[in-house]
Design a protein around this motif. Structure first.
Motif: not given
Length: 252
Positions: A223-252
Motif C-alpha cells: 500500500l505504501q509503495l502504491a501511494i508513493a508510486t502514484l505520487a511519483y507518476v503524477l509529479v512526472g506527468a506534470y513535469s514532462l507536460s512542461r518539458f520543452d526542448v528549448k534551453p530555459i536559460l536562453r529564453r528572453a
C-alpha cells in the motif's frame, strides 16, 4: 522503428564510451561492498552470508546504482543536452522529444540490468552462496521501480539550472536523499512519508520484490509503495507536460 533502433544504438554506444559513469555507478558501490565485507569474504560463513543476502543491505546498493544511474544519465543528461542545444538538434532529426527521452531511458535501463546482474554475481561469488530469488529481485526492482523514480526526478527538468551547476546540485541531492533514506522509521506514518524519498522507495521496493519471490507478501508495504508510486507518476506527468526542448536559460 528504424529511427528508434538507430537512436538507441547511438545513445548506447555514447553511454558505453563514458567510462567515468561506469566507475561511478557500479565500481564504487562494488568496491564499498567488498571493503565492508572483506573479513567475511576471506573467511566465509554460510549462515552470515545468507543473512546478508536476505537483509535490506543489498537493496541499498541496488538503490544507489539505480538512483544514481537514472538521475545522472537520464535526468541531468537531458537537462545538460537541452541547455547546450543538443536536445533541440536531436529533436529536429528524430521529430519527437518523447522518443529521445524514452529511448535514453530504455538504454539506461538496459545498462542498469547489466550492472545489477554483475553486482549480484560479485556479491554471491564473494560470499560463496547462490540465491536465485535475490538475483531475480534485483532485476525486478530495476524493471519496475526505476520507472517511477525517473518520473519524479523529472521535476528537475522544469527548473532553471546552469550546466556548470549540475554536478554540484546532483551531488547534494544524492547525498540528502541517502541521508534521509537510510534513517529508520519509528512508526507507520513516518515509514509512509519516508517512502517519498527515492532511495527509501527503491530500498523498500527491493525488499518487497525479494519477499514476494520468497513467498512473503507485506500488504502494508504494498500500500505504501502504491501511494508513493502514484505520487511519483503524477509529479512526472506534470513535469514532462512542461518539458520543452528549448534551453530555459536562453529564453528572453
Amino acid at each position: 522503428m528504424r529511427k528508434f533502433k538507430a537512436l538507441y544504438h547511438v545513445i548506447f554506444l555514447d553511454t558505453l564510451d563514458n567510462k567515468f559513469v561506469f566507475v561511478f555507478n557500479l565500481l564504487m558501490p562494488t568496491a564499498f561492498y567488498l571493503s565492508n565485507n572483506f573479513s567475511l569474504i576471506l573467511h566465509p560463513s554460510p549462515n552470515i552470508a545468507r543473512q546478508i543476502l536476505s537483509s535490506n543491505a543489498i537493496g541499498l546498493f541496488w538503490a544507489y546504482i539505480i538512483f544514481v544511474t537514472m538521475l545522472n544519465m537520464v535526468i541531468f543528461q537531458t537537462l545538460a543536452d537541452r541547455e547546450s542545444g543538443f536536445y533541440k538538434e536531436y529533436y529536429f532529426i528524430v521529430g519527437s522529444k518523447w522518443q529521445i527521452f524514452v529511448t535514453n531511458f530504455l538504454v539506461q535501463q538496459t545498462i542498469l540490468l547489466i550492472e545489477i546482474a554483475l553486482f549480484d554475481l560479485i556479491v554471491m561469488v564473494s560470499l560463496r552462496v547462490w540465491n536465485t530469488a535475490l538475483f531475480a529481485a534485483g532485476l525486478i526492482t530495476t524493471l519496475v521501480f526505476a520507472i517511477p523514480v525517473t518520473l519524479v526526478c523529472c521535476l528537475f527538468l522544469t527548473l532553471k539550472i546552469k550546466i556548470k551547476s549540475i554536478s554540484i546540485i546532483e551531488t547534494l541531492f544524492i547525498t540528502a536523499m541517502f541521508i534521509l533514506g537510510t534513517m529508520p522509521a519509528s512508526n507507520g506514518w513516518e515509514d509512509l512519508l519516508m517512502t517519498f524519498d527515492p532511495v527509501y522507495y527503491l530500498s523498500k521496493g527491493s525488499s518487497f520484490s525479494l519477499n514476494i519471490l520468497t513467498g512473503n507478501v507485506n500488504l502494508t508495504a504494498l500500500l505504501q509503495l502504491a501511494i508513493a508510486t502514484l505520487a511519483y507518476v503524477l509529479v512526472g506527468a506534470y513535469s514532462l507536460s512542461r518539458f520543452d526542448v528549448k534551453p530555459i536559460l536562453r529564453r528572453a
